[in-house]
Write a protein that holds these residues in place. Structure first.
Motif, short mmCIF file in Angstrom:
data_model
loop_
_atom_site.label_atom_id
_atom_site.label_comp_id
_atom_site.label_asym_id
_atom_site.label_seq_id
_atom_site.Cartn_x
_atom_site.Cartn_y
_atom_site.Cartn_z
N VAL A 92 26.69 -26.95 2.95
CA VAL A 92 25.27 -26.73 3.28
C VAL A 92 25.04 -26.57 4.77
CG1 VAL A 92 24.44 -27.89 1.20
CG2 VAL A 92 24.87 -29.24 3.28
N LEU A 93 26.00 -27.00 5.59
CA LEU A 93 25.83 -26.93 7.04
C LEU A 93 27.19 -27.04 7.71
CD1 LEU A 93 23.96 -26.97 9.61
CD2 LEU A 93 23.97 -29.48 9.38
N VAL A 94 27.37 -26.29 8.78
CA VAL A 94 28.57 -26.39 9.60
C VAL A 94 28.18 -26.79 11.01
CG1 VAL A 94 30.27 -24.97 10.82
CG2 VAL A 94 30.14 -24.90 8.34
N LEU A 95 28.86 -27.80 11.54
CA LEU A 95 28.74 -28.17 12.95
C LEU A 95 30.00 -27.70 13.67
CD1 LEU A 95 27.50 -31.89 12.74
CD2 LEU A 95 26.12 -29.81 12.90
N THR A 96 29.82 -27.04 14.80
CA THR A 96 30.96 -26.61 15.59
C THR A 96 30.57 -26.61 17.05
OG1 THR A 96 32.69 -24.91 15.76
CG2 THR A 96 30.42 -24.13 15.52
N GLN A 97 31.56 -26.56 17.94
CA GLN A 97 31.27 -26.63 19.36
C GLN A 97 30.59 -25.34 19.84
OE1 GLN A 97 32.98 -28.70 22.31
NE2 GLN A 97 34.62 -29.67 21.16
N PRO A 98 29.83 -25.42 20.94
CA PRO A 98 29.17 -24.23 21.49
C PRO A 98 30.18 -23.14 21.84
CG PRO A 98 28.28 -26.23 22.49
CD PRO A 98 29.47 -26.66 21.68
N ASP A 99 29.73 -21.89 21.83
CA ASP A 99 30.58 -20.77 22.20
C ASP A 99 31.13 -20.98 23.61
OD1 ASP A 99 29.57 -19.90 19.83
OD2 ASP A 99 28.57 -18.12 20.62
N MET A 131 29.36 -31.96 -5.27
CA MET A 131 28.83 -32.57 -4.04
C MET A 131 28.46 -31.50 -3.03
SD MET A 131 31.19 -35.90 -3.32
CE MET A 131 32.64 -34.90 -2.96
N LYS A 132 27.49 -31.83 -2.20
CA LYS A 132 27.10 -30.99 -1.07
C LYS A 132 27.78 -31.52 0.18
CE LYS A 132 22.67 -29.58 -3.03
NZ LYS A 132 21.20 -29.51 -2.84
N ILE A 133 28.31 -30.59 0.97
CA ILE A 133 29.18 -30.99 2.08
C ILE A 133 28.66 -30.43 3.40
CG2 ILE A 133 31.50 -30.72 3.05
CD1 ILE A 133 32.45 -30.51 0.08
N VAL A 134 28.66 -31.28 4.42
CA VAL A 134 28.52 -30.85 5.80
C VAL A 134 29.93 -30.82 6.39
CG1 VAL A 134 27.71 -31.47 8.11
CG2 VAL A 134 26.18 -31.70 6.14
N PHE A 135 30.26 -29.74 7.09
CA PHE A 135 31.59 -29.60 7.69
C PHE A 135 31.46 -29.56 9.19
CE2 PHE A 135 35.30 -27.44 9.30
CZ PHE A 135 36.34 -27.94 8.53
N ALA A 136 32.32 -30.32 9.89
CA ALA A 136 32.33 -30.34 11.35
C ALA A 136 33.73 -30.02 11.84
CB ALA A 136 31.88 -31.70 11.87
N GLY A 137 33.88 -28.92 12.57
CA GLY A 137 35.19 -28.53 13.09
C GLY A 137 35.04 -27.35 14.02
N VAL A 141 32.82 -33.65 6.15
CA VAL A 141 34.25 -33.46 6.37
C VAL A 141 34.44 -33.04 7.83
CG1 VAL A 141 36.29 -32.10 5.80
CG2 VAL A 141 34.73 -32.84 3.98
N VAL A 142 35.34 -33.72 8.52
CA VAL A 142 35.57 -33.48 9.95
C VAL A 142 37.03 -33.08 10.16
CG1 VAL A 142 35.42 -34.45 12.27
CG2 VAL A 142 33.81 -35.21 10.50
N ALA A 143 37.25 -32.02 10.93
CA ALA A 143 38.61 -31.57 11.24
C ALA A 143 38.60 -30.96 12.64
CB ALA A 143 39.09 -30.54 10.22
N ALA A 144 39.26 -31.63 13.58
CA ALA A 144 39.41 -31.10 14.94
C ALA A 144 38.08 -30.60 15.48
CB ALA A 144 40.46 -29.98 14.95
N TYR A 145 37.04 -31.41 15.37
CA TYR A 145 35.71 -31.02 15.81
C TYR A 145 35.63 -30.97 17.34
CZ TYR A 145 30.57 -31.19 16.25
OH TYR A 145 29.25 -30.95 16.57
N GLY A 146 36.13 -32.01 18.00
CA GLY A 146 36.12 -32.03 19.46
C GLY A 146 34.98 -32.81 20.07
N LEU A 147 34.03 -33.26 19.25
CA LEU A 147 32.95 -34.13 19.73
C LEU A 147 33.08 -35.49 19.06
CD1 LEU A 147 29.70 -31.93 19.76
CD2 LEU A 147 31.27 -32.42 21.64
N LEU A 181 38.08 -25.37 6.17
CA LEU A 181 36.76 -24.90 5.73
C LEU A 181 36.90 -23.81 4.68
CD1 LEU A 181 33.67 -24.77 6.02
CD2 LEU A 181 34.00 -23.22 7.96
N ALA A 182 37.81 -22.88 4.91
CA ALA A 182 38.01 -21.79 3.96
C ALA A 182 38.52 -22.31 2.62
CB ALA A 182 39.00 -20.78 4.53
N THR A 183 39.41 -23.31 2.67
CA THR A 183 39.95 -23.86 1.43
C THR A 183 38.88 -24.59 0.63
OG1 THR A 183 42.07 -24.13 2.58
CG2 THR A 183 41.84 -25.24 0.46
N ILE A 184 38.03 -25.34 1.32
CA ILE A 184 36.93 -26.04 0.66
C ILE A 184 35.97 -25.03 0.03
CG2 ILE A 184 34.92 -27.53 1.03
CD1 ILE A 184 36.54 -28.87 3.30
N HIS A 185 35.67 -23.99 0.79
CA HIS A 185 34.77 -22.95 0.30
C HIS A 185 35.35 -22.27 -0.94
CE1 HIS A 185 33.17 -18.79 0.22
NE2 HIS A 185 32.03 -19.35 0.60
#
Length: 327
Positions: free
Chosen positions: A27-34, A1-7, A91-97, A16-20
């Motif tokens: 295929v894509l990571v969503l994370t909060q702005p710097d 499967m192809k995964i988008v990760f948000a955290g 997959v979502v983990a402590a994303y914050g949004l 994320l590291a364990t999945i990798h």
């Protein structure tokens, strides 16, 4: 499967590291702005972004995902990116949004969340803090399918971890982060082997509790409370935001404590906050509660302004507490 990760934080980066490492294609990571951080308040990338960039994974940092919010253009761009990025599951983990229904509907096989509690207990932003503060003897990880509610979706798996009298939010965080990584990989592998819908266990509202985000103004200790609660709060707020107490005109941070057991020192009629003993080996004994039934708390790690976190022995070498009183 192809995964988008948000955290965003370390908790998510561990997953994320364990999945990798398990070989799934991210295929894509969503994370909060710097965000500004450190003494120089320089912009700092999240732990998740740092991992993604180090491993060549595309990163997006939308300010919001709500099309009806303050940043509709940013949200629409994020929606378009998700729709045009081929993937199977998010997959979502402590994303914050907040993920609105319009986002939850995009991944063909839905969105899986790694939540740091045994649902339905401690839904919300700060489940580890609240479990320790409340005196829970266990917590754990729940892998759930996300729906429009706040951590209310069907549960795919759950595993408990004990909370010891020595545990802090920091120590439990690290254990739970590792467990969450293992469990999400197991859930993804099971999903990969079952092309059809994955059935979860519907949550009951019996025993449901909410874990609101920790506010900095909660950090001030009240020694009129029983020693058991004071000690739990100190451990719950370690490492963030750090429990504070005023000793004269100095604000100290208290990092580790336990309710004091049998001791040669008697509480007696001492007022709440009174330092009953300041022993380099045993720690600082402080009276709690409105009378002797409130007990005593033994603090073993402290920090003065501009100083380092120190054990009782080293702290007492540079700061006199004997005979004083916390306000």
């Amino acid at each position: 499967m192809k995964i988008v990760f948000a955290g965003t934080p370390d908790f998510a980066a561990t997953a994320l590291a364990t999945i990798h490492d398990a070989g799934f294609e991210i295929v894509l990571v969503l994370t909060q702005p710097d965000r500004p951080a450190g003494r120089g308040m320089q912009l700092q990338a999240s732990s998740v972004k740092q991992f993604a960039l180090a491993h060549g994974i595309p990163v997006a940092q939308p300010v919001s995902l709500r099309l009806d919010g303050k940043y509709p253009a940013d949200a629409e761009a994020a929606h378009a990116l998700l729709r045009t990025t081929p993937h199977d599951v998010m997959v979502v983990a402590a994303y914050g949004l907040i993920l609105p229904p319009s986002v939850l509907a995009i991944p063909p096989r839905g969105c899986l969340n790694i939540h740091g509690s045994l649902l339905p207990r401690w839904r919300g932003a700060a489940p580890i803090h609240r479990a320790i503060e409340a005196g829970d003897t266990q917590t754990g990880i729940t892998i759930m399918q996300m729906d429009a509610g706040l951590d209310t979706g069907p549960m795919l798996s759950m595993q408990a971890l004990p909370i010891s009298p020595e545990d802090t939010t920091g120590s439990m965080h690290d254990e739970l982060a590792c467990l969450g990584g293992v469990m999400i990989v197991e859930a993804l592998r099971e999903m990969d082997e079952q092309p059809g819908p994955v059935a979860g266990t519907v949550q009951t509202e019996v025993g449901a509790t909410y874990a609101p985000k920790i506010r900095k103004d909660e950090a001030l200790l009240d020694f009129l409370q029983p020693a058991s609660l004071v000690a739990r709060k100190i451990r719950a707020f370690n490492p963030f935001p750090g429990a504070i107490a005023h000793f004269g005109d100095v604000t100290l941070k208290l990092w580790h404590a336990q309710e004091a057991g049998p001791s040669q020192v008697q509480r007696g009629a001492a007022a709440a906050g009174t330092v009953l003993a300041a022993d380099p080996e045993e720690g600082i004994l402080i009276a709690c509660g409105q009378d002797a039934t409130g007990g005593m708390v033994r603090v073993t790690e402290l920090q003065k302004p501009g100083g380092k976190r120190l054990g009782a022995r080293d702290f007492l070498q540079g700061f006199a507490l004997a005979g004083g009183r916390f306000l």
